[in-house]
Design a protein around this motif. Sequence first.
Motif, mmCIF file in Angstrom:
data_model
loop_
_atom_site.group_PDB
_atom_site.id
_atom_site.type_symbol
_atom_site.label_atom_id
_atom_site.label_comp_id
_atom_site.label_asym_id
_atom_site.label_seq_id
_atom_site.Cartn_x
_atom_site.Cartn_y
_atom_site.Cartn_z
ATOM 1 N N LEU A 119 0.821 -1.204 0.000
ATOM 2 C CA LEU A 119 0.000 0.000 0.000
ATOM 3 C C LEU A 119 0.859 1.260 0.000
ATOM 4 O O LEU A 119 0.599 2.210 -0.757
ATOM 5 N N LEU A 166 -0.320 4.318 -2.253
ATOM 6 C CA LEU A 166 -0.374 5.632 -1.604
ATOM 7 C C LEU A 166 0.813 6.527 -1.956
ATOM 8 O O LEU A 166 0.931 7.618 -1.402
ATOM 9 N N GLN A 167 1.662 6.085 -2.853
ATOM 10 C CA GLN A 167 2.789 6.903 -3.293
ATOM 11 C C GLN A 167 2.559 7.334 -4.743
ATOM 12 O O GLN A 167 2.525 6.500 -5.637
ATOM 13 N N SER A 168 2.394 8.624 -4.944
ATOM 14 C CA SER A 168 2.158 9.131 -6.290
ATOM 15 C C SER A 168 3.467 9.188 -7.072
ATOM 16 O O SER A 168 4.560 9.109 -6.505
ATOM 17 N N HIS A 205 6.469 10.089 2.817
ATOM 18 C CA HIS A 205 6.452 8.671 2.450
ATOM 19 C C HIS A 205 6.763 7.784 3.651
ATOM 20 O O HIS A 205 6.090 6.769 3.870
ATOM 21 N N ILE A 231 3.848 7.577 5.856
ATOM 22 C CA ILE A 231 2.852 6.649 5.307
ATOM 23 C C ILE A 231 3.271 5.205 5.566
ATOM 24 O O ILE A 231 2.438 4.353 5.899
ATOM 25 N N THR A 248 0.812 2.774 7.629
ATOM 26 C CA THR A 248 0.226 1.545 7.082
ATOM 27 C C THR A 248 0.654 0.321 7.893
ATOM 28 O O THR A 248 -0.151 -0.581 8.121
#
Length: 245
Positions: free
Chosen positions: A14, A19-21, A39, A42, A46
């Motif tokens: 994830l 979730l990392q553009s 990052h 995140i 997660t």
Amino acid sequence: MIATFTALLLAHALADFVLQSKAMATAKARRAPGPLALHILIVAATATLATGPTTAAHALPLLALAAAHLIIDLIKSTLPQDRLAPFLLDQSAHLATLAATAALWPDLFATGLWAPTTHWLPALMALAAGLILATRAGGFAVGLLMARWGDTALPKGLTDGGFLIGLLERGLIFLFVLTDEPQAIGFLIAAKSVLRFDTAKTDHRTGEYVIIGTLASFAWALLAAYATLALFSALPHLGISLPKS
């Protein structure tokens, strides 16, 4: 231990592939402090959500995992960003840290908030992680493999059309393998061959490009699917019939 590893694997999938553009990944590769910190936040979030820690002691492995992720990403930023090998090395290092964390803290999941769901949630997590790695991670891997030919004069198609086709074909292969219908992959190959036949026949460069990309995409999806089956077989099953690996 397997449940903990599975939860952390889903968290990693994830964080790195959902979730990392693209903009965040590009800025992170330049060591931009903001995107890099976001990052890692995140990654920690997660992993926390996936394991559901209940005590302060549980924070240690998650902080260690986030720190290891940061170090690996910083090392990767010194390597070429448009090649497959650094990507594979990066992901292998991340998987090694997940395995190490699960080995050192094997009961992290079983003693967390989701302990009552140990008999079914890890299996769902394995399936979700496998699907993400087959589709999204596969897109990055195949794209990096094909990057060396990206500046060649290839016919232009729909915007992001090739990306979506690859995503769908890897998702279908993943589904076919997990439902014990691998023979259906042959029909997928035949359908794609028919649709690409005219282009490949008249333009050898495009034909070779398509063949390499297709084989790489199929191989990645198969690897992810059978790895998921192996992980799934080590977990309490969901009461649904999946083929044994």
